[in-house]
Design a protein around this motif. Structure first.
Motif, mmCIF file in Angstrom:
data_model
loop_
_atom_site.group_PDB
_atom_site.id
_atom_site.type_symbol
_atom_site.label_atom_id
_atom_site.label_comp_id
_atom_site.label_asym_id
_atom_site.label_seq_id
_atom_site.Cartn_x
_atom_site.Cartn_y
_atom_site.Cartn_z
ATOM 1 N N ALA A 196 0.861 -1.179 0.000
ATOM 2 C CA ALA A 196 0.000 0.000 0.000
ATOM 3 C C ALA A 196 0.900 1.231 0.000
ATOM 4 O O ALA A 196 2.131 1.128 0.026
ATOM 5 C CB ALA A 196 -0.925 -0.005 1.213
ATOM 6 N N GLN A 197 0.260 2.406 -0.052
ATOM 7 C CA GLN A 197 1.010 3.654 -0.065
ATOM 8 C C GLN A 197 0.420 4.610 0.959
ATOM 9 O O GLN A 197 -0.789 4.615 1.202
ATOM 10 C CB GLN A 197 0.980 4.298 -1.457
ATOM 11 N N ALA A 198 1.308 5.420 1.535
ATOM 12 C CA ALA A 198 0.888 6.420 2.519
ATOM 13 C C ALA A 198 1.414 7.776 2.087
ATOM 14 O O ALA A 198 2.456 7.878 1.423
ATOM 15 C CB ALA A 198 1.400 6.069 3.910
ATOM 16 N N TYR A 199 0.683 8.823 2.486
ATOM 17 C CA TYR A 199 1.051 10.190 2.129
ATOM 18 C C TYR A 199 1.030 11.032 3.394
ATOM 19 O O TYR A 199 0.018 11.109 4.090
ATOM 20 C CB TYR A 199 0.075 10.760 1.096
ATOM 21 N N PRO B 12 4.789 9.324 -2.193
ATOM 22 C CA PRO B 12 4.195 8.178 -1.499
ATOM 23 C C PRO B 12 5.230 7.429 -0.686
ATOM 24 O O PRO B 12 6.385 7.280 -1.083
ATOM 25 C CB PRO B 12 3.649 7.318 -2.648
ATOM 26 N N LEU B 13 4.789 6.940 0.466
ATOM 27 C CA LEU B 13 5.642 6.144 1.356
ATOM 28 C C LEU B 13 5.185 4.693 1.260
ATOM 29 O O LEU B 13 4.009 4.394 1.493
ATOM 30 C CB LEU B 13 5.531 6.636 2.794
ATOM 31 N N PHE C 92 0.453 -2.014 9.102
ATOM 32 C CA PHE C 92 1.416 -1.979 8.012
ATOM 33 C C PHE C 92 2.788 -1.586 8.553
ATOM 34 O O PHE C 92 2.888 -0.757 9.464
ATOM 35 C CB PHE C 92 0.999 -0.962 6.942
ATOM 36 N N ALA C 93 3.826 -2.186 7.994
ATOM 37 C CA ALA C 93 5.193 -1.789 8.318
ATOM 38 C C ALA C 93 5.597 -0.653 7.379
ATOM 39 O O ALA C 93 5.422 -0.747 6.158
ATOM 40 C CB ALA C 93 6.140 -2.969 8.166
ATOM 41 N N LEU C 94 6.127 0.414 7.964
ATOM 42 C CA LEU C 94 6.587 1.562 7.183
ATOM 43 C C LEU C 94 8.027 1.315 6.755
ATOM 44 O O LEU C 94 8.859 0.878 7.557
ATOM 45 C CB LEU C 94 6.485 2.830 8.026
ATOM 46 N N ASP C 95 8.301 1.579 5.495
ATOM 47 C CA ASP C 95 9.651 1.358 4.970
ATOM 48 C C ASP C 95 10.680 2.114 5.811
ATOM 49 O O ASP C 95 10.484 3.290 6.146
ATOM 50 C CB ASP C 95 9.719 1.808 3.507
#
Length: 365
Positions: free
Chosen positions: A225-228, A235-236, A257-260
């Motif tokens: 997925a993507q986060a902003y 996108p993150l 979710f694990a964040l990069d």
């Protein structure tokens, strides 16, 4: 003075107009049909919705003293980085030292008592063997020895607790990280278990998202997925690591979710916009005004028009997601079904209705 016949005639003439309004030929007319607005069920290309996500640190702890007491020293402040085993705060240790001394004295007294009971039991056994002591007295000596042993065990346990209480007057960091909360002030009395510090470890960060139950069915560990962080930001990347099997009130499931780790540093508690993947094919959709509440969070119902009988019948549907004022339908309808899109809240099952046609009033048809 008028006679009885004249009075009766006048009364009849006065009531004659009222009697004329009660004609047996007048009957209520037919009830007019309710007019409703219809629309066919069509397909709408889905767009991935933006859902709010909360950044958190999975390794965090709320730290507190195990026992109540007065805070004498606070060694760190908010934002400080600490190592594992580092001192964070100290309590007044004098009460704990006194309790430790008291427990030590009880242990000494219990040991003396135990020695005396052992010596008494040995004498009692010797006297019983020589025939100079009754069996009941021997049993009493054995019981007294058992009680002394139990008393010593209790005293030693109290001593261990007193030692632990003294050690717990020093609040120590259980792992390395950063202080994100500091509550205590020097000389303040605090209660047992009252949170004094918040400690978060460095490293992996997670994003928690409340996902609609119907949408969560398409998620699996490893889903991307993507986060902003901002509306126009880059996108993150996110990776799903956990999905709760429980839907709160049938509506939402918690996804983690694990964040990069290469993503910019984001503080815990930050809010992100999270875009989840959706299937590319178009889905059936109905206007929100056509949807009525159902028995569960992801279920609802719509009224479907039957042109053969000019009746409407309720039909349960499953909602997959909401998009652009439309409800994406996972099941319950077929493309082309005529549904009521205005006035559905006032209908009854099986009611005869009149479809609304905009040209009827304008053309006089």
């Amino acid at each position: 003075m008028p006679g009885p016949r004249l009075t009766s005639a006048l009364t009849f003439l006065l009531l004659l107009p009222l009697l004329g309004g009660c004609s047996p030929d007048e009957r209520p007319g037919p009830v007019p049909l309710r007019t409703v607005k219809l629309a066919p069920v069509a397909r709408l290309a889905p767009q991935a919705p933006l859902l709010p996500g909360l950044v958190r640190q999975p390794h965090s702890s709320a730290l507190a003293f195990e026992n109540g007491g007065r805070v004498l020293r606070v060694a760190v402040d908010v934002g400080a980085r600490v190592a594992a085993g580092q001192l964070l705060a100290e309590q007044d240790a004098e009460p704990a030292r006194l309790r430790l001394a008291q427990a030590s004295a009880r242990v000494q007294a219990a040991r003396v008592e135990l020695d005396q009971r052992r010596a008494g039991q040995r004498r009692a056994r010797q006297l019983f063997a020589d025939g100079n002591l009754a069996k009941a007295e021997l049993e009493a000596a054995d019981a007294a020895l058992g009680a002394a042993q139990a008393q010593q065990g209790g005293a030693e346990a109290e001593l261990d607790l007193a030692r632990r209480a003294l050690a717990q007057t020093r609040l120590i960091a259980p792992f390395a990280g950063q202080i994100v909360l500091r509550a205590p002030q020097p000389l303040r009395l605090v209660g047992a278990g009252e949170t004094l510090f918040g400690l978060q470890a460095d490293g992996e960060r997670q994003v928690v998202v409340q996902v609609p139950a119907a949408l969560a069915q398409g998620l699996a560990p490893g889903t991307q997925a993507q986060a902003y962080a901002t509306r126009d930001g880059a996108p993150l990347p996110l990776r799903l690591v956990g999905l709760s099997p429980r839907a709160e009130q049938g509506l939402l499931q918690e996804a983690v979710f694990a964040l990069d780790q290469q993503a910019p540093a984001l503080p815990s508690g930050s809010l992100l916009d999270v875009r989840l993947p959706l299937p590319a094919q178009a889905q059936l959709a109905v206007p929100l005004g056509a949807l009525l509440p159902g028995q569960s969070g992801s279920a609802g119902q719509v009224y479907v028009y039957q042109p053969e009988t000019q009746q409407v019948k309720p039909r349960p549907v499953t909602v997959a997601a909401l998009q652009q004022g439309q409800a994406l339908i996972a099941s319950g309808l077929a493309e082309g079904d005529q549904i009521v899109v205005a006035g559905a809240a006032f209908l009854r099952a099986g009611e005869h209705v009149l479809p609304y046609r905009p040209g009827t009033v304008l053309t006089g048809e």
